[in-house]
Design a protein around this motif. Sequence first.
Motif, PDB file in Angstrom:
ATOM      1  N   ALA A  10      27.968   8.048  57.725  1.00 20.73           N
ATOM      2  CA  ALA A  10      27.006   7.908  58.449  1.00 20.73           C
ATOM      3  C   ALA A  10      25.706   8.827  59.390  1.00 20.73           C
ATOM      4  N   GLY A  11      27.146   9.489  60.122  1.00 20.63           N
ATOM      5  CA  GLY A  11      26.629  10.904  60.524  1.00 20.63           C
ATOM      6  C   GLY A  11      26.186  11.615  59.761  1.00 20.63           C
ATOM      7  N   ARG A  12      26.844  11.985  58.252  1.00 21.50           N
ATOM      8  CA  ARG A  12      26.886  12.858  57.512  1.00 21.50           C
ATOM      9  C   ARG A  12      25.507  12.839  56.898  1.00 21.50           C
ATOM     10  N   ARG A  13      24.948  11.513  56.525  1.00 21.59           N
ATOM     11  CA  ARG A  13      23.916  11.300  56.014  1.00 21.59           C
ATOM     12  C   ARG A  13      23.152  11.559  56.923  1.00 21.59           C
ATOM     13  N   CYS A  14      23.304  10.882  57.892  1.00 21.34           N
ATOM     14  CA  CYS A  14      21.810  11.570  58.375  1.00 21.34           C
ATOM     15  C   CYS A  14      21.917  13.186  58.656  1.00 21.34           C
ATOM     16  N   HIS A  15      22.593  13.776  58.859  1.00 23.25           N
ATOM     17  CA  HIS A  15      23.247  15.317  59.098  1.00 23.25           C
ATOM     18  C   HIS A  15      21.390  15.567  57.796  1.00 23.25           C
ATOM     19  N   ASN A  16      22.165  14.936  56.485  1.00 21.52           N
ATOM     20  CA  ASN A  16      21.660  16.035  55.055  1.00 21.52           C
ATOM     21  C   ASN A  16      20.194  15.944  55.288  1.00 21.52           C
ATOM     22  N   MET A  17      19.818  14.471  55.729  1.00 24.34           N
ATOM     23  CA  MET A  17      18.510  14.081  55.801  1.00 24.34           C
ATOM     24  C   MET A  17      17.603  14.857  56.791  1.00 24.34           C
ATOM     25  N   LEU A  18      18.302  15.808  58.119  1.00 23.95           N
ATOM     26  CA  LEU A  18      17.567  15.861  58.990  1.00 23.95           C
ATOM     27  C   LEU A  18      17.577  17.340  58.012  1.00 23.95           C
TER      28      LEU A  18
END
Length: 289
Positions: A10-18
């Motif tokens: 989940a953190g990786r997916r969020c980071h990718n968007m940011l």
Amino acid sequence: MTTAALEPRAGRRCHNMLNSLHATHYFSPDLGRELGAVGITDPQAANFAVRAAALGAVGAGPVAAAFYNYKYELVARHLPAVWETAAPSRVLAARARAVDATLRRLLGREALASAEMAEAARLALRAAEACSREARPLYAAHADLPVPEEPHLAYWHAATLLREHRGDGHLAVLVSAGLDGLEAVVTHTATGRGMAPKWVFTTRGWTQEEWDAATDRLRERGLLEESGELSGQGAALRTEIEQETDRLDRAPYAHLGAEGVARLTELGGTFAHAALVAGAFPADLIGKA
């Protein structure tokens, strides 16, 4: 009431968007204009200046170490000389103006003034509260900068903190995996999700001969096939690298919580998609060729 557990990626997916929105300014004509106004007209010099300015008037050594996948000789061509043209404080101010102009152009005034943008800024800044400075030089330097008042700039600032926090940890993992800067790029490109070689040569300073030599070294280690594709061992190593990077970068997203991460990912995805549709990135940036 139970709190949902944070899913491993989940953190990786969020980071990718940011990170997608953070990165828009590197390809923006607004950055060239603003850096040109303070005397920095070489695109490579501008790239080093804007990302390194938070560190102060440093030389090539610290920047090559912190950036990891740039050829040292390219860095040394521009640093520390660029600081004689514009001090870090002037570069940071120019960067802020460029980011403001870029986001206004890509997202539009309505999105920047929206409740969703303000919410995204709050969530991203909350996540960044749990970032750690230890052994993370680029994050630590940016964490010392003030948070902008405008929500879209505060959101971009928080995205930058989270990007550099993950990036600093990622470099530690690459060192542990025994991949030098160029080998890391070659293996990432081989996944199909990394920068195309022509962009590596243009922005990182490497040559085709050096790329080929790195490819040969990776073949000798069994990480690449003769075709240049990742071998099973190479694909497994890239998976391990990302998983270990996730582990080192878990704290900010655990601090925000699963619901907050899901909401920030949703909001960040909306803004990143809008920027992409507006032409934020070159069409040939990502790919194997």
